[in-house]
Design a protein around this motif. Structure first.
Motif, PDB file in Angstrom:
ATOM      1  N   SER A  29       0.817  -1.215   0.000  1.00 42.80           N
ATOM      2  CA  SER A  29       0.000   0.000   0.000  1.00 42.80           C
ATOM      3  C   SER A  29       0.851   1.266   0.000  1.00 42.80           C
ATOM      4  N   PRO A  32       2.575   5.314  -4.081  1.00 38.58           N
ATOM      5  CA  PRO A  32       1.665   6.420  -4.379  1.00 38.58           C
ATOM      6  C   PRO A  32       1.251   6.447  -5.848  1.00 38.58           C
ATOM      7  N   ASN A  33       0.167   7.130  -6.096  1.00 41.26           N
ATOM      8  CA  ASN A  33      -0.306   7.399  -7.460  1.00 41.26           C
ATOM      9  C   ASN A  33      -0.758   6.169  -8.236  1.00 41.26           C
ATOM     10  N   GLN A  35      -3.514   3.876  -9.848  1.00 38.66           N
ATOM     11  CA  GLN A  35      -4.866   4.082 -10.352  1.00 38.66           C
ATOM     12  C   GLN A  35      -5.319   2.831 -11.090  1.00 38.66           C
ATOM     13  N   HIS A  50      -8.477   6.318  -8.214  1.00 42.13           N
ATOM     14  CA  HIS A  50      -7.201   6.126  -7.522  1.00 42.13           C
ATOM     15  C   HIS A  50      -7.320   4.940  -6.579  1.00 42.13           C
ATOM     16  N   ARG A  52      -6.325   3.796  -3.113  1.00 45.49           N
ATOM     17  CA  ARG A  52      -5.861   4.465  -1.901  1.00 45.49           C
ATOM     18  C   ARG A  52      -5.486   3.511  -0.775  1.00 45.49           C
ATOM     19  N   CYS A  53      -5.848   2.241  -0.914  1.00 46.07           N
ATOM     20  CA  CYS A  53      -5.517   1.274   0.131  1.00 46.07           C
ATOM     21  C   CYS A  53      -5.268  -0.084  -0.510  1.00 46.07           C
ATOM     22  N   THR A  56      -9.448  -2.495  -2.792  1.00 47.88           N
ATOM     23  CA  THR A  56     -10.350  -1.533  -3.414  1.00 47.88           C
ATOM     24  C   THR A  56     -11.562  -2.288  -3.933  1.00 47.88           C
TER      25      THR A  56
END
Length: 87
Positions: A29, A32-33, A35, A50, A52-53, A56
């Motif tokens: 996790s 970053p970034n 998608q 995106h 984020r964890c 999803t």
């Protein structure tokens, strides 16, 4: 994926085939970034979000039974494409 930007962590989508919702699981996790984009077989973009964890949830209950593709990418670099079967 270019060697200097290669990211080595598994990405899974389950259940596949899917009925109502799909889980997209990223082992790490801390990247970053990230998608994802969901496409139909005609190449139409249906969802783009995106990540984020680590897990999803992607709602698919409003989609017709068919084959779809999920593209996971980071900073415009493709990481994986996963074929999804919607029941």
């Amino acid at each position: 994926i270019s060697e200097d930007k290669a990211i080595f962590f598994p990405i899974r989508a389950y259940p596949n085939p899917v009925s109502d919702h799909l889980w997209l699981y990223v082992d790490e996790s801390s990247h970053p970034n990230l998608q994802y984009q969901l496409y139909d077989l005609q190449g139409r973009l249906l969802y783009s979000e995106h990540i984020r964890c680590r897990k999803t949830k992607i709602l698919m209950n409003d989609l017709v039974p068919a084959t779809y593709f999920i593209r996971v990418f980071q900073d415009n670099s493709d990481l994986i494409s996963i074929k999804i079967i919607k029941k």
